[in-house]
Motif scaffolding. Sequence first.
Motif, PDB file in Angstrom:
ATOM      1  N   MET A 215      48.409  38.076  46.176  1.00 35.07           N
ATOM      2  CA  MET A 215      46.963  37.900  46.277  1.00 35.07           C
ATOM      3  C   MET A 215      46.233  39.222  46.068  1.00 35.07           C
ATOM      4  O   MET A 215      45.194  39.276  45.387  1.00 35.07           O
TER       5      MET A 215
ATOM      6  N   ARG B 296      42.519  32.842  38.119  1.00 33.34           N
ATOM      7  CA  ARG B 296      42.462  33.199  39.546  1.00 33.34           C
ATOM      8  C   ARG B 296      42.987  32.062  40.412  1.00 33.34           C
ATOM      9  O   ARG B 296      43.783  32.282  41.330  1.00 33.34           O
TER      10      ARG B 296
ATOM     11  N   GLN C  53      46.292  31.894  42.920  1.00 32.66           N
ATOM     12  CA  GLN C  53      46.158  31.558  44.334  1.00 32.66           C
ATOM     13  C   GLN C  53      47.093  30.414  44.729  1.00 32.66           C
ATOM     14  O   GLN C  53      47.698  30.440  45.816  1.00 32.66           O
TER      15      GLN C  53
ATOM     16  N   VAL D 166      44.362  27.990  49.884  1.00 33.93           N
ATOM     17  CA  VAL D 166      43.537  28.351  48.724  1.00 33.93           C
ATOM     18  C   VAL D 166      42.055  28.211  49.056  1.00 33.93           C
ATOM     19  O   VAL D 166      41.240  29.075  48.702  1.00 33.93           O
TER      20      VAL D 166
ATOM     21  N   THR E 225      40.971  31.062  51.429  1.00 37.23           N
ATOM     22  CA  THR E 225      40.953  32.348  50.719  1.00 37.23           C
ATOM     23  C   THR E 225      39.659  32.493  49.911  1.00 37.23           C
ATOM     24  O   THR E 225      39.010  33.545  49.932  1.00 37.23           O
ATOM     25  N   ASN E 226      39.265  31.443  49.216  1.00 31.83           N
ATOM     26  CA  ASN E 226      38.025  31.504  48.445  1.00 31.83           C
ATOM     27  C   ASN E 226      36.792  31.481  49.345  1.00 31.83           C
ATOM     28  O   ASN E 226      35.787  32.131  49.044  1.00 31.83           O
TER      29      ASN E 226
ATOM     30  N   TYR F 124      40.820  38.610  49.084  1.00 35.19           N
ATOM     31  CA  TYR F 124      41.940  37.680  48.903  1.00 35.19           C
ATOM     32  C   TYR F 124      43.041  37.957  49.918  1.00 35.19           C
ATOM     33  O   TYR F 124      43.644  37.035  50.479  1.00 35.19           O
TER      34      TYR F 124
ATOM     35  N   PHE G 163      43.837  35.199  52.743  1.00 39.05           N
ATOM     36  CA  PHE G 163      45.164  34.586  52.647  1.00 39.05           C
ATOM     37  C   PHE G 163      45.960  34.776  53.935  1.00 39.05           C
ATOM     38  O   PHE G 163      46.559  33.823  54.448  1.00 39.05           O
TER      39      PHE G 163
END
Length: 369
Positions: A97, A114, A118, A163, A166-167, A235, A239
């Motif tokens: 990441m 991206r 991920q 995911v 993380t975003n 990230y 994560f």
Amino acid sequence: MRATLLLYLPAVLLTFLLALLCVAALSPLVARAARRVGAVQQGGGRRVHEGAVPNIGGLAIFTGFMLALIVGGALQPELIGALRLELLAIILGAALMTLLGLFDDLWELSPVLRLAGQFVAAGILVANGVTIDFITNYFDPTASPYHYLGVPLSVGVTLLWVVGFTNAFNFIDGLDGLSSGIAAISSLALLAVAVQLPDRGAAVLLLAALAGAALGFLRHNYNPAKLIMGDSGAYLLGFVLAAASVLGALKVTAAVTVAAPVLILGLPVLNLTQVTLRRLSRGVNPATARNDHLHDLIRLRSGSKRLTVLILWGAALVLATGGLTLSQTPPQLIYLTIAVTVLLIASACWLRLRELGRAEPAREPSAQP
């Protein structure tokens, strides 16, 4: 519980302090190196900071985080126990990441690339057993307290959680110090949940290292920031928070529900939800970069970046307190966690403001005619 806390205390303190000091020491070096190679983010327009600020602070965070984990694990290897493989999977995914985010900071990768990276990182977790296997059964008190998901649904839920969060965390990284402070609050709250159980040593080490790294970075990231974490840092933090919540707070006894870690990590999720709904209602692609996040809306009303950050830190702390209460954390541990969190964040901000005060040139009194 007291015996469990004493068991974790040496590794927690060493891991936390080493990550904090290492990241705080490395951040100025990374900032200078970034300026030499042109790894800077220009302010203006959609970006609300001023001037050109180095944007690869994730390298300092990752280095301090990894060094602290290695030393902490070497100090008390018995804490990791049977979760060694899961811990290695999280470390490998975190490295991937960070690298993905660094490439994006330097060369602006496409959204598809991206997202693919991920999912690969999240897939490493799933392949090594870091999965959400059950949720709490709220609707039938006479049945089992858990509802087991089964393998296909467990894999899907885990991938979407990791995911998605993380975003969501990357989306909240919009003002100096905001995301590093939220990471510190969330990791310390999850740490308070994990230390209550004797078999959560791997999660304890992860969260102690993450909290220290976030606070060490906040020392240089508070407004006005001398270094931005960039996607590499966002990230990484998002994560590891998502993975540690699965490892440390979801796979435990009935005392800790799935809602507790979700509430502790709720602010980035809330921001992502309102942004997505707002953009869909206006017929705008949710992935489009726009200034309609929670921090943007509050900043426009308050007129102050620092006040906006303080408001959202307060909201994150309230959500974390709710998550700790929901997880049936003893009140004394909740009070201690809140007090330590506020003290550490205030200290990091004070050091940054003190540095700014020293750097400001002394003003000569105006000459009288």
